[in-house]
Design a protein around this motif. Sequence first.
Motif, mmCIF file in Angstrom:
data_model
loop_
_atom_site.group_PDB
_atom_site.id
_atom_site.type_symbol
_atom_site.label_atom_id
_atom_site.label_comp_id
_atom_site.label_asym_id
_atom_site.label_seq_id
_atom_site.Cartn_x
_atom_site.Cartn_y
_atom_site.Cartn_z
ATOM 1 N N ASP A 134 -31.651 -21.987 12.016
ATOM 2 C CA ASP A 134 -32.673 -22.074 10.986
ATOM 3 C C ASP A 134 -32.815 -20.717 10.303
ATOM 4 O O ASP A 134 -32.301 -19.701 10.788
ATOM 5 N N ALA A 135 -33.550 -20.688 9.196
ATOM 6 C CA ALA A 135 -33.656 -19.463 8.411
ATOM 7 C C ALA A 135 -34.216 -18.301 9.220
ATOM 8 O O ALA A 135 -33.818 -17.156 9.041
ATOM 9 N N GLY A 136 -35.147 -18.583 10.136
ATOM 10 C CA GLY A 136 -35.790 -17.498 10.870
ATOM 11 C C GLY A 136 -35.126 -17.130 12.175
ATOM 12 O O GLY A 136 -35.599 -16.208 12.868
ATOM 13 N N GLU A 137 -34.050 -17.810 12.549
ATOM 14 C CA GLU A 137 -33.415 -17.562 13.837
ATOM 15 C C GLU A 137 -32.318 -16.502 13.739
ATOM 16 O O GLU A 137 -31.593 -16.440 12.755
ATOM 17 N N ALA A 138 -32.215 -15.681 14.779
ATOM 18 C CA ALA A 138 -31.171 -14.658 14.823
ATOM 19 C C ALA A 138 -29.802 -15.321 14.993
ATOM 20 O O ALA A 138 -29.692 -16.393 15.590
ATOM 21 N N ALA A 139 -28.786 -14.658 14.481
ATOM 22 C CA ALA A 139 -27.426 -15.210 14.579
ATOM 23 C C ALA A 139 -26.418 -14.086 14.507
ATOM 24 O O ALA A 139 -26.643 -13.060 13.860
ATOM 25 N N ASP A 140 -25.317 -14.284 15.211
ATOM 26 C CA ASP A 140 -24.170 -13.397 15.053
ATOM 27 C C ASP A 140 -22.908 -14.249 15.111
ATOM 28 O O ASP A 140 -22.914 -15.373 15.618
ATOM 29 N N ALA A 141 -21.810 -13.712 14.590
ATOM 30 C CA ALA A 141 -20.585 -14.492 14.423
ATOM 31 C C ALA A 141 -20.047 -15.001 15.749
ATOM 32 O O ALA A 141 -19.683 -16.181 15.870
ATOM 33 N N ASP A 142 -19.994 -14.147 16.763
ATOM 34 C CA ASP A 142 -19.403 -14.540 18.046
ATOM 35 C C ASP A 142 -20.188 -15.662 18.704
ATOM 36 O O ASP A 142 -19.607 -16.629 19.211
ATOM 37 N N SER A 143 -21.520 -15.555 18.689
ATOM 38 C CA SER A 143 -22.328 -16.585 19.345
ATOM 39 C C SER A 143 -22.222 -17.918 18.610
ATOM 40 O O SER A 143 -22.176 -18.984 19.240
ATOM 41 N N LEU A 144 -22.158 -17.884 17.290
ATOM 42 C CA LEU A 144 -22.016 -19.131 16.531
ATOM 43 C C LEU A 144 -20.696 -19.822 16.857
ATOM 44 O O LEU A 144 -20.664 -21.042 17.072
ATOM 45 N N LEU A 145 -19.621 -19.067 16.896
ATOM 46 C CA LEU A 145 -18.322 -19.665 17.203
ATOM 47 C C LEU A 145 -18.277 -20.181 18.636
ATOM 48 O O LEU A 145 -17.726 -21.254 18.911
ATOM 49 N N ARG A 146 -18.877 -19.438 19.579
ATOM 50 C CA ARG A 146 -18.898 -19.905 20.975
ATOM 51 C C ARG A 146 -19.697 -21.192 21.102
ATOM 52 O O ARG A 146 -19.272 -22.128 21.799
ATOM 53 N N GLU A 147 -20.841 -21.272 20.470
ATOM 54 C CA GLU A 147 -21.670 -22.477 20.551
ATOM 55 C C GLU A 147 -20.966 -23.670 19.914
ATOM 56 O O GLU A 147 -21.026 -24.789 20.443
ATOM 57 N N ALA A 148 -20.323 -23.456 18.771
ATOM 58 C CA ALA A 148 -19.603 -24.555 18.131
ATOM 59 C C ALA A 148 -18.456 -25.022 19.010
ATOM 60 O O ALA A 148 -18.198 -26.228 19.135
ATOM 61 N N ASP A 149 -17.766 -24.079 19.658
ATOM 62 C CA ASP A 149 -16.664 -24.432 20.551
ATOM 63 C C ASP A 149 -17.166 -25.211 21.755
ATOM 64 O O ASP A 149 -16.552 -26.217 22.162
ATOM 65 N N ALA A 150 -18.296 -24.770 22.325
ATOM 66 C CA ALA A 150 -18.855 -25.473 23.482
ATOM 67 C C ALA A 150 -19.296 -26.882 23.097
ATOM 68 O O ALA A 150 -19.084 -27.846 23.860
ATOM 69 N N ALA A 151 -19.906 -27.020 21.912
ATOM 70 C CA ALA A 151 -20.339 -28.343 21.458
ATOM 71 C C ALA A 151 -19.143 -29.255 21.223
ATOM 72 O O ALA A 151 -19.167 -30.448 21.560
ATOM 73 N N MET A 152 -18.065 -28.713 20.661
ATOM 74 C CA MET A 152 -16.860 -29.510 20.444
ATOM 75 C C MET A 152 -16.253 -29.945 21.787
ATOM 76 O O MET A 152 -15.814 -31.091 21.936
ATOM 77 N N TYR A 153 -16.261 -29.049 22.763
ATOM 78 C CA TYR A 153 -15.711 -29.387 24.076
ATOM 79 C C TYR A 153 -16.521 -30.519 24.722
ATOM 80 O O TYR A 153 -15.949 -31.433 25.334
ATOM 81 N N ARG A 154 -17.835 -30.499 24.545
ATOM 82 C CA ARG A 154 -18.671 -31.572 25.106
ATOM 83 C C ARG A 154 -18.344 -32.906 24.437
ATOM 84 O O ARG A 154 -18.322 -33.950 25.105
ATOM 85 N N VAL A 155 -18.086 -32.871 23.151
ATOM 86 C CA VAL A 155 -17.708 -34.104 22.450
ATOM 87 C C VAL A 155 -16.397 -34.654 23.011
ATOM 88 O O VAL A 155 -16.271 -35.863 23.268
ATOM 89 N N LYS A 156 -15.418 -33.801 23.229
ATOM 90 C CA LYS A 156 -14.132 -34.249 23.759
ATOM 91 C C LYS A 156 -14.284 -34.789 25.174
ATOM 92 O O LYS A 156 -13.672 -35.808 25.539
ATOM 93 N N GLN A 157 -15.105 -34.130 26.009
ATOM 94 C CA GLN A 157 -15.341 -34.605 27.363
ATOM 95 C C GLN A 157 -16.019 -35.958 27.349
ATOM 96 O O GLN A 157 -15.687 -36.850 28.168
ATOM 97 N N SER A 158 -16.963 -36.127 26.451
ATOM 98 C CA SER A 158 -17.660 -37.407 26.335
ATOM 99 C C SER A 158 -16.709 -38.512 25.930
ATOM 100 O O SER A 158 -16.777 -39.646 26.462
ATOM 101 N N ARG A 159 -15.777 -38.210 25.040
ATOM 102 C CA ARG A 159 -14.797 -39.211 24.616
ATOM 103 C C ARG A 159 -13.874 -39.594 25.778
ATOM 104 O O ARG A 159 -13.525 -40.758 25.946
ATOM 105 N N ARG A 160 -13.501 -38.599 26.553
ATOM 106 C CA ARG A 160 -12.611 -38.882 27.693
ATOM 107 C C ARG A 160 -13.311 -39.773 28.724
ATOM 108 O O ARG A 160 -12.730 -40.697 29.279
ATOM 109 N N ARG A 161 -14.589 -39.479 28.986
ATOM 110 C CA ARG A 161 -15.343 -40.310 29.933
ATOM 111 C C ARG A 161 -15.506 -41.716 29.416
ATOM 112 O O ARG A 161 -15.424 -42.693 30.156
#
Length: 352
Positions: free
Chosen positions: A322-349
């Motif tokens: 959100d507009a008021g939340e802190a952000a940095d490039a590394d954390s954004l990419l890590r979170e997106a990667d973790a979220a994508m991995y959860r989607v793939k795991q869910s599909r496999r299950r």
Amino acid sequence: MAALTGVVGLGLGAVAGVRFGSRRERSAPEIRRRALVAITRAALDTPELEALYGVVAEHVRIALDADGCVIAERDGERLVPRGSSGTPPPRPAPLEPGSLAAAALDSPSPLLVDDLAEYGRHRPRPGLVEAGVRSIAVAPLRDGSGPFGTLGVTARRPRAFTAQAGPWLLAVANVLGSARERSAAEQRVRHQALHDPLTGLPNRALLGDHLEQALARRARRPAPLAVLLADVDGFKGVNDRHGHHVGDQVLQEVARRLRARVRAVDTVARLSGDEFVVLCEDVDTRAAERVVNAIRAAGDEPIRCGPHDLRVGIAVGLAWRDAGEAADADSLLREADAAMYRVKQSRRRGAA
């Protein structure tokens, strides 16, 4: 004529480091020789072509004692001024058959018009006669791909340019042609360094730069931001069954579809292998979810590769701030990667 002395910045003296002196002090050939040296130095020291064109136009105008100088490049069926000195820059000139602009562009050597009032071979650019122009000298500009523009000088007096002006203008034109080729080569190198050679998308390095710029803008004006990481499901199987040449076609088509399903202001980059990143600025959660769904839908459509209709699917992970939340490039990419991995795991299950 006032002497050209050294000045700070991109002035003539700063670029050339040369005094021309007055015409009483130096002969015309010496003035042209020194001007050509200055122009050559400027071509080596000035990376931006339009900045170079302005400097060269000033040198040429003074060296030939002209009232105006214009450097123009071809844009479709017209010549567009890119640099000028002296008289106000003209409007784009149409490259119509029989026009002086078209003849100059196609001529193997410079064209010299002693007196427009007596000249009837080619039509001059509209407004020249009305502006009091009597003499013209124009040289074609060429690079490795052919003619790309013209270098022209004008004067309000007849017979202002001697026969020696033509070869000298051609020498200046050759310098500009070489500078344009060098600029194009440098642009190709920069593009190759910052773009994926297979898909043409920004690579990891350019993505990092776009992310840092987005975060800097966000620091000045808080706004929501989303980073999406997309992974092509089953891509390894495509390579194993059909070969890497088919796998490359799949990646190229996925890249095209991703680019087509986001806004023009969004960044789509290839991170590595079959992973892509989409950076979206000024998007709320609903808009970000719409992008996620659009990307998933892009993977649902079969990809035609020769005789094969391949279905691969795309798993997408989202990191949003959100507009008021802190952000940095590394954390954004890590979170997106973790979220994508959860989607793939869910599909496999789900498949199990």
